[in-house]
Scaffold this motif. Structure first.
Motif, PDB file in Angstrom:
ATOM      1  N   UNK A 358      -0.701   3.529   3.375  1.00 49.44           N
ATOM      2  CA  UNK A 358      -1.242   2.578   2.390  1.00 49.44           C
ATOM      3  C   UNK A 358      -1.208   1.139   2.869  1.00 49.44           C
ATOM      4  N   UNK A 359      -0.522   0.842   3.981  1.00 52.74           N
ATOM      5  CA  UNK A 359      -0.513  -0.497   4.528  1.00 52.74           C
ATOM      6  C   UNK A 359       0.541  -1.430   3.975  1.00 52.74           C
ATOM      7  N   UNK A 360       1.379  -0.974   3.050  1.00 60.02           N
ATOM      8  CA  UNK A 360       2.424  -1.828   2.499  1.00 60.02           C
ATOM      9  C   UNK A 360       3.519  -2.059   3.540  1.00 60.02           C
ATOM     10  N   UNK A 361       4.100  -3.262   3.528  1.00 66.05           N
ATOM     11  CA  UNK A 361       5.162  -3.607   4.465  1.00 66.05           C
ATOM     12  C   UNK A 361       6.506  -3.675   3.768  1.00 66.05           C
ATOM     13  N   UNK A 362       7.571  -3.442   4.542  1.00 71.42           N
ATOM     14  CA  UNK A 362       8.915  -3.411   3.975  1.00 71.42           C
ATOM     15  C   UNK A 362       9.887  -4.099   4.923  1.00 71.42           C
ATOM     16  N   UNK A 363      10.941  -4.645   4.341  1.00 70.54           N
ATOM     17  CA  UNK A 363      11.922  -5.427   5.092  1.00 70.54           C
ATOM     18  C   UNK A 363      12.708  -4.542   6.049  1.00 70.54           C
ATOM     19  N   UNK A 364      13.251  -3.444   5.552  1.00 65.59           N
ATOM     20  CA  UNK A 364      14.132  -2.611   6.362  1.00 65.59           C
ATOM     21  C   UNK A 364      13.710  -1.156   6.267  1.00 65.59           C
ATOM     22  N   UNK A 365      14.368  -0.344   7.076  1.00 60.66           N
ATOM     23  CA  UNK A 365      13.988   1.055   7.177  1.00 60.66           C
ATOM     24  C   UNK A 365      14.326   1.835   5.913  1.00 60.66           C
ATOM     25  N   UNK A 366      15.392   1.429   5.197  1.00 58.52           N
ATOM     26  CA  UNK A 366      15.778   2.150   3.981  1.00 58.52           C
ATOM     27  C   UNK A 366      14.674   2.069   2.929  1.00 58.52           C
ATOM     28  N   UNK A 367      14.132   0.881   2.730  1.00 61.47           N
ATOM     29  CA  UNK A 367      13.048   0.739   1.760  1.00 61.47           C
ATOM     30  C   UNK A 367      11.791   1.478   2.238  1.00 61.47           C
ATOM     31  N   UNK A 368      11.553   1.414   3.533  1.00 63.47           N
ATOM     32  CA  UNK A 368      10.375   2.072   4.095  1.00 63.47           C
ATOM     33  C   UNK A 368      10.447   3.585   3.917  1.00 63.47           C
ATOM     34  N   UNK A 369      11.608   4.182   4.195  1.00 62.16           N
ATOM     35  CA  UNK A 369      11.766   5.635   4.071  1.00 62.16           C
ATOM     36  C   UNK A 369      11.633   6.055   2.609  1.00 62.16           C
ATOM     37  N   UNK A 370      12.209   5.265   1.700  1.00 64.77           N
ATOM     38  CA  UNK A 370      12.099   5.595   0.274  1.00 64.77           C
ATOM     39  C   UNK A 370      10.632   5.564  -0.179  1.00 64.77           C
ATOM     40  N   UNK A 371       9.899   4.598   0.329  1.00 64.96           N
ATOM     41  CA  UNK A 371       8.482   4.512  -0.038  1.00 64.96           C
ATOM     42  C   UNK A 371       7.692   5.679   0.544  1.00 64.96           C
ATOM     43  N   UNK A 372       8.005   6.079   1.779  1.00 68.32           N
ATOM     44  CA  UNK A 372       7.231   7.140   2.429  1.00 68.32           C
ATOM     45  C   UNK A 372       7.357   8.481   1.715  1.00 68.32           C
ATOM     46  N   UNK A 373       8.416   8.654   0.950  1.00 68.97           N
ATOM     47  CA  UNK A 373       8.571   9.907   0.209  1.00 68.97           C
ATOM     48  C   UNK A 373       7.414  10.123  -0.762  1.00 68.97           C
ATOM     49  N   UNK A 374       6.798   9.047  -1.189  1.00 64.75           N
ATOM     50  CA  UNK A 374       5.684   9.179  -2.130  1.00 64.75           C
ATOM     51  C   UNK A 374       4.434   9.722  -1.449  1.00 64.75           C
ATOM     52  N   UNK A 375       4.387   9.616  -0.122  1.00 62.91           N
ATOM     53  CA  UNK A 375       3.212  10.091   0.610  1.00 62.91           C
ATOM     54  C   UNK A 375       3.419  11.480   1.213  1.00 62.91           C
ATOM     55  N   UNK A 376       4.616  12.035   1.090  1.00 59.72           N
ATOM     56  CA  UNK A 376       4.859  13.375   1.633  1.00 59.72           C
ATOM     57  C   UNK A 376       4.192  14.408   0.740  1.00 59.72           C
ATOM     58  N   UNK A 377       2.999  14.811   1.108  1.00 63.38           N
ATOM     59  CA  UNK A 377       2.201  15.713   0.284  1.00 63.38           C
ATOM     60  C   UNK A 377       2.478  17.152   0.692  1.00 63.38           C
TER      61      UNK A 377
END
Length: 551
Positions: A358-377
């Motif tokens: 989706x192109x969204x950016x995140x400060x650290x890996x923890x926030x990034x991994x939490x966000x990526x869970x929404x794309x795990x289809x």
């Protein structure tokens, strides 16, 4: 279905050759761009693992790789490069040690004092007899000077510069050869005993190739020699970085940290996350110089106090200037009602991890991994009721809300957990007396209650951002969900079957409407005569036939 983007073709969905799942994919042997660098995934696999993938000249849909596997491949390639760099540094240092040792031996040999001529004056016949009595090994140890060199040395006269040619003027006799041999042995012994370059220097050079070491060194330099206040957070509560004590007032947190915790006891515990620093007071601890800007402090601590700081490495800190009644961004001065919103806003300034979906950016890996869970289809069934979800995040959200009756949205004032964001807004107004939030549209008179609703309204009604296009008829849709609901009109698929009567439907919503027939869920009621119906279309037909005057 494929979409062409600026960084290369994207196939959604596609079958990943590396994990076998249906996800949004890229082509293995097509060049893509990542952080300004070009990468070809099939070449990366060959360089890193020696794997030569087959059928890379076939259809693009048969040579795909998903974003999850790309991330794992990048980590493997990065680790390989790290090992090779450290090995190269180690070999260079070892070669430097050997060259340095040989050079020192040569310098010691050249600096051997000349043999005084009066010490070696003997009769020619005695010199010849003594030379003949020497063994071959002794002659070899003198520096490979054979008979020719010794005979040549007899031609040297007293005017020869012995400093330039100290060995050529040594007379051919047993006494001088023995003395020379002893001196050479002492040189070799001292060279062997000579202290090599310290291993600490080699270790330091290898450590400086590790980004984690550089990151930690920079953070320690800032915290130890300035008055910045490191802290952690839990939603809207500020925690002491050292002991975890909770504070509502940033001033009390700063006073507590400065009085009870010495900066030399600071340790970087959040190895994968950035460190939050309150920069309300910076100043130098070593000389007391007043400094308001972090960049000025870096220059001061390196130029004045000669402390180590790696400027070529990106800082892993989040800067804040915290006050009790005003949460303002330290970079753009935007105000926020509470700290949690400010902390989330920092993703816009420090997009260290960017979601490729989706192109969204995140400060650290923890926030990034939490966000990526929404794309795990995939298929994620609920173990309690059997309902199947396309994303793990939605499944977990369903379990918390429906079965565990546990909210996941925190109130910024009292840490109460609520079921949804609208409930949180309602709670803030009713319990804490806050003014209702409103987000007016700048293009029309519509006022939205959430920022998300306003964004959707602008994209859909004003920008006409219908980015999902049907490849069969060209019709465009605002969401992917709407496009997926449209596709059965072309494919004729009816994948949703009723477990009671086995009637199938092309859409899940239609099946849910049908299921109300079996449960006798008559939710649509006529406001005139009170008759209830299962489906809305039945109510509309009733209104036209029985109450046409209200039509």
């Amino acid at each position: 279905m494929s979409a062409i983007k600026g960084k290369g073709p994207i196939y959604d969905p596609g079958l990943c050759r590396c994990c076998g799942t249906m996800k949004k994919c890229r082509v293995l042997n097509v060049e893509y761009e990542n952080s300004g660098k070009k990468e070809v995934y099939s070449d990366m696999m060959m360089d890193c693992f020696g794997l030569l993938l087959s059928h890379l000249d076939g259809k693009p849909s048969e040579r795909l790789v998903c974003a999850t596997c790309v991330l794992r491949l990048r980590e493997a390639v990065g680790f390989r490069q790290q090992v090779l760099q450290c090995e190269e540094a180690f070999i260079q240092m070892k070669m430097y040690d050997i060259d340095n040792e040989e050079r020192q031996i040569e310098e010691r040999i050249i600096c051997i004092p000349k043999v005084e001529m009066d010490e070696v004056k003997t009769e020619p016949q005695d010199r010849e007899s003594d030379v003949g009595s020497l063994s071959g090994d002794a002659l070899a140890d003198t520096g490979d000077y054979g008979d020719d060199e010794l005979i040549k040395s007899e031609t040297c006269n007293d005017d020869t510069n012995s400093d330039d040619l100290p060995l050529q003027c040594i007379k051919k006799d047993s006494a001088s050869l023995k003395r020379l041999e002893l001196k050479r042995q002492r040189v070799r012994t001292s060279a062997m005993m000579m202290k090599k370059l310290p291993m600490s220097k080699l270790q330091q050079m290898m450590r400086e190739r590790d980004p984690a070491y550089i990151r930690e060194t920079n953070i320690l330099t800032i915290v130890e020699f300035s008055y910045v206040c490191p802290f952690k957070c839990r939603h809207n509560h500020l925690l002491c970085y050292y002991c975890g004590e909770n504070f509502q007032d940033p001033l009390l947190l700063r006073q507590h940290t400065e009085s009870l915790h010495h900066p030399k006891k600071f340790k970087v515990t959040e190895t994968k996350n950035v460190i939050k620093l309150d920069l309300t007071r910076i100043d130098c601890r070593l000389c007391g110089a007043g400094i308001d800007n972090l960049e000025d402090f870096k220059k001061h601590i390196t130029s004045v106090h000669r402390k180590k700081y790696y400027y070529n490495h990106k800082d892993s800190i989040l800067p804040f200037r915290l006050t009790k009644h005003e949460m303002k961004c330290a970079l753009c001065d935007v105000l926020f009602p509470y700290f949690h919103a400010l902390n989330k806003h920092m993703n816009e300034h420090f997009s260290n991890y960017v979601c490729e979906t989706c192109g969204l950016g995140f400060v650290d890996k923890a926030r990034f991994v939490m966000h990526q869970q929404r794309h795990d289809v995939g298929d994620f069934p609920c173990e309690t009721c059997g309902k199947i979800f396309k994303a793990q995040y939605n499944r977990d959200l369903h379990i918390d809300r429906v079965h565990n009756k546990r909210g996941r949205v925190y109130c910024p004032k009292c840490d109460m957990k609520l079921m949804s964001y609208p409930q949180k807004l309602k709670h803030l107004v009713e319990v804490h007396g806050e003014e209702p939030l409103s987000f007016p549209c700048s293009m029309c008179d519509k006022v939205c209650d959430t920022r998300r609703t306003l964004t959707i309204h602008r994209r859909k009604d004003h920008l006409k951002d219908y980015r999902y296009e049907c490849q069969c008829c060209g019709q465009k849709f605002f969401t992917r969900f709407a496009l997926n609901n449209h596709m059965p009109t072309h494919t004729g698929e009816r994948n949703y079957k009723c477990k009671v009567c086995e009637k199938s439907y092309p859409r899940l919503k239609t099946l849910k409407d049908h299921m109300r027939i079996h449960t006798n869920d008559r939710r649509y009621r006529c406001h005139i005569c009170g008759q209830a119906f299962i489906q809305n279309c039945s109510l509309k037909g009733h209104m036209k036939s029985q109450h046409p005057e209200y039509g």
